[in-house]
Design an enzyme around this catalytic site. Structure first.
Site, PDB file in Angstrom:
ATOM      1  N   PRO A  77       0.826  -1.207   0.000  1.00 14.17           N
ATOM      2  CA  PRO A  77       0.000   0.000   0.000  1.00 14.17           C
ATOM      3  C   PRO A  77       0.860   1.257   0.000  1.00 14.17           C
ATOM      4  O   PRO A  77       1.805   1.378   0.785  1.00 14.17           O
ATOM      5  CB  PRO A  77      -0.797  -0.119   1.306  1.00 14.17           C
ATOM      6  CG  PRO A  77       0.070  -0.949   2.198  1.00 14.17           C
ATOM      7  CD  PRO A  77       0.786  -1.909   1.293  1.00 14.17           C
ATOM      8  N   LYS A 216       0.381  -5.019   9.714  1.00 12.69           N
ATOM      9  CA  LYS A 216       1.553  -4.521   8.994  1.00 12.69           C
ATOM     10  C   LYS A 216       2.330  -3.543   9.875  1.00 12.69           C
ATOM     11  O   LYS A 216       1.776  -2.564  10.357  1.00 12.69           O
ATOM     12  CB  LYS A 216       1.114  -3.814   7.710  1.00 12.69           C
ATOM     13  CG  LYS A 216       2.249  -3.204   6.893  1.00 12.69           C
ATOM     14  CD  LYS A 216       1.696  -2.515   5.664  1.00 12.69           C
ATOM     15  CE  LYS A 216       2.785  -1.927   4.788  1.00 12.69           C
ATOM     16  NZ  LYS A 216       3.508  -0.814   5.449  1.00 12.69           N
ATOM     17  N   SER A 238       7.618  -4.957   8.714  1.00 15.32           N
ATOM     18  CA  SER A 238       7.697  -3.686   8.005  1.00 15.32           C
ATOM     19  C   SER A 238       8.125  -2.580   8.948  1.00 15.32           C
ATOM     20  O   SER A 238       7.747  -2.568  10.121  1.00 15.32           O
ATOM     21  CB  SER A 238       6.324  -3.338   7.395  1.00 15.32           C
ATOM     22  OG  SER A 238       6.337  -2.054   6.801  1.00 15.32           O
ATOM     23  N   HIS A 240       7.629   0.562   7.625  1.00 11.73           N
ATOM     24  CA  HIS A 240       6.954   1.619   6.875  1.00 11.73           C
ATOM     25  C   HIS A 240       7.883   2.217   5.815  1.00 11.73           C
ATOM     26  O   HIS A 240       7.826   3.405   5.514  1.00 11.73           O
ATOM     27  CB  HIS A 240       6.461   2.719   7.822  1.00 11.73           C
ATOM     28  CG  HIS A 240       5.157   3.329   7.420  1.00 11.73           C
ATOM     29  ND1 HIS A 240       3.985   3.109   8.099  1.00 11.73           N
ATOM     30  CD2 HIS A 240       4.829   4.160   6.397  1.00 11.73           C
ATOM     31  CE1 HIS A 240       2.997   3.795   7.524  1.00 11.73           C
ATOM     32  NE2 HIS A 240       3.488   4.439   6.484  1.00 11.73           N
ATOM     33  N   GLY A 272      10.032  -3.529   2.380  1.00 12.26           N
ATOM     34  CA  GLY A 272      11.162  -2.678   2.736  1.00 12.26           C
ATOM     35  C   GLY A 272      12.453  -3.113   2.092  1.00 12.26           C
ATOM     36  O   GLY A 272      13.071  -4.086   2.521  1.00 12.26           O
ATOM     37  N   ARG A 275      14.420  -4.932  -4.086  1.00 15.35           N
ATOM     38  CA  ARG A 275      14.690  -4.317  -5.384  1.00 15.35           C
ATOM     39  C   ARG A 275      15.132  -5.323  -6.446  1.00 15.35           C
ATOM     40  O   ARG A 275      15.267  -4.965  -7.614  1.00 15.35           O
ATOM     41  CB  ARG A 275      15.777  -3.232  -5.260  1.00 15.35           C
ATOM     42  CG  ARG A 275      15.416  -2.070  -4.343  1.00 15.35           C
ATOM     43  CD  ARG A 275      14.267  -1.252  -4.885  1.00 15.35           C
ATOM     44  NE  ARG A 275      13.944  -0.119  -4.025  1.00 15.35           N
ATOM     45  CZ  ARG A 275      13.059  -0.137  -3.032  1.00 15.35           C
ATOM     46  NH1 ARG A 275      12.409  -1.267  -2.765  1.00 15.35           N
ATOM     47  NH2 ARG A 275      12.821   0.936  -2.305  1.00 15.35           N
ATOM     48  N   ARG A 295       7.672   1.488  -3.426  1.00 11.58           N
ATOM     49  CA  ARG A 295       8.236   2.544  -4.259  1.00 11.58           C
ATOM     50  C   ARG A 295       8.464   2.096  -5.710  1.00 11.58           C
ATOM     51  O   ARG A 295       8.175   2.874  -6.632  1.00 11.58           O
ATOM     52  CB  ARG A 295       9.545   3.059  -3.646  1.00 11.58           C
ATOM     53  CG  ARG A 295       9.342   3.879  -2.371  1.00 11.58           C
ATOM     54  CD  ARG A 295      10.672   4.412  -1.841  1.00 11.58           C
ATOM     55  NE  ARG A 295      10.512   5.206  -0.631  1.00 11.58           N
ATOM     56  CZ  ARG A 295      10.576   4.741   0.610  1.00 11.58           C
ATOM     57  NH1 ARG A 295      10.780   3.427   0.808  1.00 11.58           N
ATOM     58  NH2 ARG A 295      10.429   5.528   1.652  1.00 11.58           N
TER      59      ARG A 295
END
Length: 349
Positions: A77, A216, A238, A240, A272, A275, A295
């Site tokens: 989210p 979360k 998480s 955040h 978190g 990638r 992101r």
């Protein structure tokens, strides 16, 4: 030229976004120690492959809280997607549906949950529990009616974070944008972040809905055990995305402790710093059932709308399949703990 990995998507998105908006999406709290630690912690972990396993093409699909997904990667989210692209969460939802992944729609979405659900994506709804329980229940009923398959309760935000990269704090959405899940008001201060929210509110929520409840923001193993005791159906390790408490530890470093505390009773997810496909494999080895990315989805959305998000997910899927194959594994659901070692002299042995 089309980006070939998630980092290139960030570079391309940074070039397209207003610097203040890029700072809002990319930034973290205060000195951004945790923001950097999330990615750095993955780089300290090494993969030790097995050879000659004959495992064949790896299977990536899984069942999560009763729903099929094409791979152990979810859309995390994140708020205000229409700041990144005019179609906002509609485009994100279409991409998630195309990829066959679960999308967690943010409470602070700039598209109503009903419209995001209509894209065909398997939707979970992210919720900040509000002190006004009547209002909270109204949101829960909306999510149920919209066809959301789980509620994701963000539990690491008893107060608004302090971020300094974007010097002008984003307090209000620009004209023409709103948060329709909150009744259409553009002022994000309508969400109440309260330090009084506690485990009794989780108990209350468990009593008013039959939807699976996912907590979360879990970093401490004692909280993971409490989550299970209070009826949570899954937890997400998480911090955040480094946007709340700065100097909180990297999520991948906490994952083994949370997985041990849960003891296989409910799925453990992580967000978190993910990638690369190798990051996903590391998380699976350390006890995660799946990971979520935030992101990178926004970067794909910024660059090319639904096609950009779909490409971000396709890139991660291809990298994950490749990493599993190179590790000698035939399934994302069977990644052994000894596949991962910490960087340093012992890792070479």
């Amino acid at each position: 030229m089309e980006p070939v990995n998630l980092r290139e998507y960030e570079t391309a998105a940074r070039d397209k976004l207003d610097p203040g908006l890029y700072g809002y999406f990319a930034g973290g709290a205060q000195d951004e120690v945790t923001l950097g630690a999330n990615e750095a912690a993955f780089r300290r972990l090494m993969l030790v492959p097995r050879v000659l396993t004959g495992a064949g093409e790896p299977a990536l699909d899984l069942t999560l809280l009763g729903r099929q997904a094409s791979m152990p990667v979810l859309v995390a989210p994140s708020a205000f997607h229409r700041l990144a692209h005019p179609e906002g969460e509609l485009a994100t939802g279409r991409a998630a549906a195309r990829a066959g992944v679960i999308m967690i729609n943010a409470m602070l979405s700039t598209v109503a949950m009903e419209d995001v659900a209509a894209t065909g994506a398997t939707l979970w709804f992210q919720l900040y529990l509000q002190p006004d329980l009547g209002y909270t229940e109204q949101l829960v009923r909306r999510a149920e009616a919209a066809g959301c398959r789980a509620l994701v309760i963000t539990v690491d935000s008893p107060a608004l974070r302090t971020g300094e990269r974007a010097r002008s704090a984003l307090l209000d959405l620009p004209p023409g944008l709103s948060c329709p899940n909150l009744g259409g008001a553009g002022d994000i201060r309508q969400v109440t972040l309260s330090p009084e929210i506690s485990w009794r509110h989780i108990d209350w929520l468990r009593g008013v809905t039959s939807l699976p409840i996912v907590l979360k923001g879990i970093l401490h193993p004692a909280d993971a055990a409490l989550a299970v005791a209070h009826g949570a159906d899954a937890v997400i390790v998480s911090n955040h995305g480094g946007r709340q408490l700065d100097t909180a530890p990297a999520t991948i470093d906490r994952l083994p402790l949370i997985a041990e505390a849960v003891g296989g009773r409910v799925p453990v997810l992580l967000d978190g710093g993910v990638r690369r496909g190798t990051d996903v494999v590391k998380a699976l080895a350390l006890g995660a059932t799946a990971v979520a990315i935030g992101r990178p989805v926004v970067w794909g959305l910024t660059v090319a709308g639904a096609d950009g998000v779909a490409h971000v997910l396709a890139l991660l899927r291809a990298e994950l399949a490749n990493a599993l194959t190179l590790c000698g594994l035939g399934s994302a659901g069977q990644v052994p703990r000894d596949l991962v070692v910490s960087d340093g002299p012992a890792a070479a042995r």
